[in-house]
Design a protein around this motif. Structure first.
Motif, mmCIF file in Angstrom:
data_model
loop_
_atom_site.group_PDB
_atom_site.id
_atom_site.type_symbol
_atom_site.label_atom_id
_atom_site.label_comp_id
_atom_site.label_asym_id
_atom_site.label_seq_id
_atom_site.Cartn_x
_atom_site.Cartn_y
_atom_site.Cartn_z
ATOM 1 N N LEU A 1 -5.741 -40.408 24.370
ATOM 2 C CA LEU A 1 -5.026 -41.682 24.480
ATOM 3 C C LEU A 1 -5.029 -42.434 23.156
ATOM 4 N N ILE B 1 -3.909 -41.195 31.065
ATOM 5 C CA ILE B 1 -4.024 -42.636 31.349
ATOM 6 C C ILE B 1 -4.391 -42.885 32.808
ATOM 7 N N PRO C 1 -6.225 -43.459 36.134
ATOM 8 C CA PRO C 1 -7.627 -43.698 36.495
ATOM 9 C C PRO C 1 -8.187 -42.609 37.420
ATOM 10 N N ALA D 1 0.270 -47.289 35.413
ATOM 11 C CA ALA D 1 0.033 -46.950 34.008
ATOM 12 C C ALA D 1 0.780 -45.672 33.626
#
Ligand code: SF4
Lengths: 474, 256
Positions: free
Chosen positions: A43, A330, A332, A376
Motif C-alpha cells: 500500500l 486495502i 480490512p 476502501a
C-alpha cells in the motif's frame, strides 16, 4: 477430497466452510503478521507511485471507460482479437469451462510430444486447476515465478494475486528450501533466489512447452502482454518450442495505444513501480512474419463462468478487473485473514464478488457477506469497479436465490413489522431496557458480547426526551 | 423566519445514545434553526438493506420518506444513515410516486458535520474542551459523503482541545452492521488493529461522526478495561459550549 478446482487445496484447511477457515487462520499469528506487513508495504509503495501522477483520477476514469467499451461488446471484441491472432499464425481455442481448457492444453502437449512444462504465474491456470490436471496425466509442470515456485514446493496455492507467497517469511522459505531441496539452511533472500534460479535454469533449458497467462490481450493486433519482474515469464515464452497462453476472455484492451494507460494503472497499483522490470508483448510463432519465436503458439481463451457475470448488468463490471490486487491490500478483511482463509483462488473484495458466479458453488455464498462494506476497495480500484456496491448486490442476489438462512429471514420479517409501527417499536425498546436491568450481570448478545459490551437502553430514550421537552411534531 | 431542520435520529442512537440526539437539538437550535422530529420515526432500514433484504428495506424506506414533511433540511448525526437515505434509497425498487417523494428529499439530507460546516457555515467552533482526542473516520461518512476535513476543522478550533491523529484513521473499525455479529471473531480482529492505533495516540477520547463505529469501539474498550472514552462529535461540540458556560450564539429558540 474436494474436486472443485476453485477450492483451495491448502493443507490443514478444514473443508467445513468459510467461517471455520476464518477462525483457523485468525489463530495463525505468524501468517497474519506476514500478511499485514506485506499488504502495508504494498500500500505504501502504491501510494508513493500514485502520488507522482497528478491526474490519477482521470486515468482511472479512462481505464474504466476503455474496459467498459470492451465488456459491453465482449463477443465482438473477442472475435476480432481471435481473428487477428489467427492471422499471426496463432492457434486459438475457446474453452467454455475449466475441464475443456485443461483438455486443450493436455492435447497440445500430447500432440507435440511434450514432457516438461515451464510455467509463469497465471491466476487463470490456478482457477482451472491446470497443474493438477497435467500432472495427473504424467506431465511435469514447473512453476518458475519465485513466489509461485515456493507455494508449489510447499504444496499450497497462491495467497495473493501478485505475491503468491507473501504469507511466508524468509525464515519459513529457508526452512522449506532446506527440507524440499536438500540445501543448507539460509534465510538470505539473494542466496535463496540464487538457489531457485539454478534449479529453474535447468528446467527452462530442457522444457518443451512454456505456459504463461496474459495481463492484456490486444484486440487490434491479436498480441498479448505479460508484465513481470523476474524475467522468468519471458524465458517461458521464448525458450521452449511450444508456447501456450491461457487467458480469461475478459483480459482484452482495445488497442496497443491503450497500453501506456493500462500499464500505468496496473504497475503502480500492484507493486508501486512505474513499470515492471519486464513487459513482454508477443505475437505469433517463428516465420510469420519474424524468424524469432517458438515453433507453435496457442491461445486458450477461458470462459469458465465469466459469461454468467457478463449477463448481469451490474456484475459485468467485475470483468473490468486488471488483477492488480490493490483491493486485496486495502481490504480490512484480507489484511486480517489473508488469502488462504477465503478458500478460493480469487480472494479479497474482487474474489468475493466473482467467486459465487465463477464457481457456481453455494459454499461461496458466505463471501459477499464477509465485508464491512467500508468501500476502501472501490476507492483504490484503478479501473473504478464499484466493488462494495457489487458486494451488496451479490448479497441481495444470494438472499433472493436462497431465501437466506431461515432464522435470519424470519428475523428481518419481524424487524420490518416492528419498525413499521412506532408503538410496537418503542415497546420493544422498553422491554429490552427492562430485561437488561433485571438480568443479573451482562445480558449476552450472540455474536457480540464475547468481545464487546452491549450498550444498555438509556432512560429517557431520545424520543421520550423529546416528548417530554418539546412535544412538537412536524 | 428560522429555517426548519428535521432531525433524523438513528434507531439505536434513540435507544442507547440519546445524548447524541439531545446534543444535535441543542446545537441546531443554538445555530438558529427550528428543529422538528417525528416521534413516529423508527429505523431507516439499513440493517435489512445491507443484509440483502430488499423487500424489507424498501418497506422501511418508503415509511421513513413519508415522515420527513416539508422541513428545509433533514439532518442525521450519522454518515451511515445519511448515505442510506441520500444514496442507497435510490437503488431500491420504488414506485414512481415513491421515487418522486424521495427526489423531493434527497437534496435536503445532510450528515450533521456537513450541515454545520457547509450549510450553517460554521468552521470556527467556539468553546473549550481541555482534553486530548483522536478522530476516527467512519467509512460511510468518509467514502459515501466525502467528510474528512470538516470534523477536524471543528475540533481543532476548540480551546485547549488537543487533536492527536492516529495512524490510519481512515481504516475501517470492523463494525460493518450485521457483519459484526455474523463474523464476530473477524470483526473483533479488525477492531483490535483500530484499538492499537488509537491507543498509540495516548488520547483520552476517541471521537467520530457515527455512533455505530463508536458502539463497537467503546464496547471493546469497556470490556477490556481501557480508559479511553468514546464520544460522538456532536457531544464534544456541545460539551465544549457548555464548558464555556453558555453557547456563544443565542439566536435560537431554545435558551439553555
Ligand atoms: S478489482 Fe480493481 S483493485 Fe481489485 S484487483 Fe481488480 S483491478 Fe485491482
Amino acid at each position: 477430497m474436494d474436486h472443485n478446482p476453485l477450492t483451495n487445496p491448502t493443507r490443514n484447511a478444514p473443508a467445513s466452510g468459510f467461517k471455520q477457515w476464518v477462525r483457523l487462520y485468525l489463530q495463525n499469528s505468524r501468517y497474519r503478521e506476514n500478511i499485514r506487513r506485506a499488504t502495508e508495504h504494498a500500500l505504501e509503495q502504491r501510494r508513493l507511485a500514485v502520488d507522482e501522477i497528478p491526474d490519477w483520477e482521470r486515468l482511472r476514469q479512462e481505464g474504466h471507460r476503455r474496459k467498459q467499451q470492451i465488456i459491453d461488446h465482449l463477443p465482438e471484441h473477442l472475435n476480432q482479437f481471435i481473428e487477428n491472432a489467427r492471422a499471426r499464425g496463432i492457434v486459438v481455442y475457446q474453452a467454455p469451462d475449466a475441464r475443456t481448457a485443461n483438455q486443450f492444453v493436455e492435447q497440445i502437449a500430447r500432440q507435440h510430444g511434450v514432457r516438461r512444462i515451464v510455467k509463469s504465474k497465471s491466476m487463470v491456470t490456478e482457477e482451472i486447476g491446470l497443474n493438477a490436471h497435467l500432472q495427473q496425466n504424467g506431465l511435469e509442470v514447473v512453476e518458475t515465478d519465485l513466489g509461485e515456485y515456493i507455494v508449489q514446493l510447499a504444496g499450497e496455492t497462491p495467497v495473493h494475486l501478485v505475491g503468491p507467497a507473501l504469507h511466508k517469511s524468509r525464515q519459513e522459505i529457508g526452512q522449506l528450501f532446506a527440507e524440499k531441496l536438500g540445501v543448507t539452511y539460509t534465510e538470505d533472500p539473494s542466496e535463496l533466489t540464487r538457489l531457485a534460479r539454478n534449479i529453474l535454469r535447468e528446467k527452462f533449458l530442457t522444457a518443451d512447452m512454456g505456459i504463461t497467462g496474459a495481463n492484456f490481450g490486444i484486440v487490434d493486433s491479436g498480441r498479448v502482454v505479460v508484465v513481470e519482474n523476474e524475467g522468468n515469464a519471458r524465458l517461458c515464452m521464448t525458450l521452449p518450442r511450444i508456447r501456450v497462453v491461457i487467458m480469461g476472455m475478459e483480459r482484452l484492451i482495445p488497442s496497443e495505444a491503450d497500453l501506456p494507460l493500462f500499464l500505468t494503472l496496473l504497475c503502480r497499483s500492484a507493486t508501486g513501480q512505474r513499470l515492471t522490470s519486464y513487459v513482454s508483448i508477443t505475437g505469433g510463432p517463428a516465420s510469420s512474419p519474424s524468424p524469432e519465436g517458438p515453433e507453435k503458439v496457442y491461445y486458450v481463451v477461458v470462459d469458465n463462468g465469466r459469461s454468467r457475470l457478463l449477463q448481469d448488468p451490474h456484475l459485468k463490471k467485475a470483468l473490468y478487473c486488471i488483477r492488480c490486487a490493490a483491493c486485496y491490500n486495502i481490504c480490512p478483511i484480507y489484511q486480517t485473514i489473508g488469502g488462504h482463509a477465503y478458500g478460493w483462488v480469487y480472494q479479497g473484495p474482487i474474489g468475493a464478488v466473482i467467486t459465487p458466479e465463477l464457481s457456481g458453488d453455494q459454499r461461496a455464498d458466505d463471501l459477499p457477506f464477509a465485508s464491512t462494506l467500508c468501500g476502501a476497495c472501490s476507492d483504490i480500484c484503478p479501473v473504478k469497479i464499484p466493488l462494495h456496491h457489487l458486494l451488496l448486490y451479490q448479497r441481495q442476489r444470494i438472499v433472493q436465490r436462497t431465501s437466506g438462512p431461515h432464522s435470519e429471514k424470519l428475523g428481518f420479517a419481524l424487524f420490518e413489522k416492528l419498525a413499521r409501527h412506532s408503538m410496537l417499536w418503542n415497546r420493544m425498546i422498553r422491554l429490552l431496557g427492562k430485561v437488561q436491568r433485571v438480568f443479573p450481570g451482562e445480558l449476552p448478545v450472540p455474536g457480540w458480547t464475547h468481545s464487546r459490551i452491549f450498550p444498555r437502553v438509556e432512560w429517557p430514550t431520545f424520543t421520550q426526551w423529546w416528548q417530554k421537552h418539546k412535544r412538537k411534531t412536524p | 423566519m428560522a429555517q426548519t431542520v428535521h432531525l433524523f435520529i438513528p434507531c439505536f442512537v434513540n435507544a442507547f445514545f440519546p445524548t447524541v440526539g439531545i446534543a444535535c437539538v441543542e446545537i441546531l437550535e443554538n445555530l438558529g434553526y427550528r428543529v422538528v422530529y417525528s416521534t413516529d420515526q423508527t429505523c431507516c432500514g439499513q440493517p435489512a438493506y445491507n443484509s440483502g433484504y430488499v423487500k424489507e428495506a424498501r418497506s422501511l424506506a418508503t415509511r421513513a420518506i413519508q415522515l420527513f414533511g416539508v422541513a428545509d433540511y433533514i439532518v442525521a448525526p450519522s454518515g451511515s444513515c445519511t448515505a442510506m437515505l441520500k444514496h442507497y434509497y435510490g437503488t431500491l425498487p420504488l414506485t414512481r410516486k415513491e421515487r418522486q417523494d424521495w427526489d423531493l428529499c434527497r437534496n435536503r439530507f445532510y450528515e450533521i458535520t456537513q450541515f454545520i460546516t457547509r450549510v450553517a457555515g460554521v468552521n470556527h467552533w467556539k468553546g473549550t474542551f481541555p482534553h486530548s482526542v483522536t478522530f476516527h473516520d467512519a467509512c460511510h461518512a468518509l467514502r459515501e459523503l466525502g467528510i474528512r476535513d470538516e470534523p477536524r476543522q471543528l475540533l481543532t478550533r476548540i480551546q485547549r482541545l488537543k487533536l492527536i491523529e492516529m495512524p490510519h484513521a481512515d481504516r475501517c473499525c470492523g463494525f460493518g452492521g450485521t457483519f459484526s455479529v455474523k463474523f464476530p471473531e473477524l470483526s473483533t480482529a479488525i477492531l483490535e488493529a483500530k484499538i492499537a492505533s488509537l491507543k498509540q495516540t495516548g488520547a483520552e477520547f476517541v471521537v467520530s461522526t457515527d455512533s455505530s463505529c463508536l458502539m463497537h469501539i467503546a464496547g471493546y474498550l469497556k470490556k477490556h478495561g481501557e480508559s479511553i472514552t468514546a464520544l460522538h462529535l456532536v457531544e464534544v461540540l456541545w460539551q465544549a459550549w457548555k464548558n464555556d458556560g453558555s453557547p456563544p450564539i443565542l439566536n435560537g429558540t431554545h435558551a439553555p
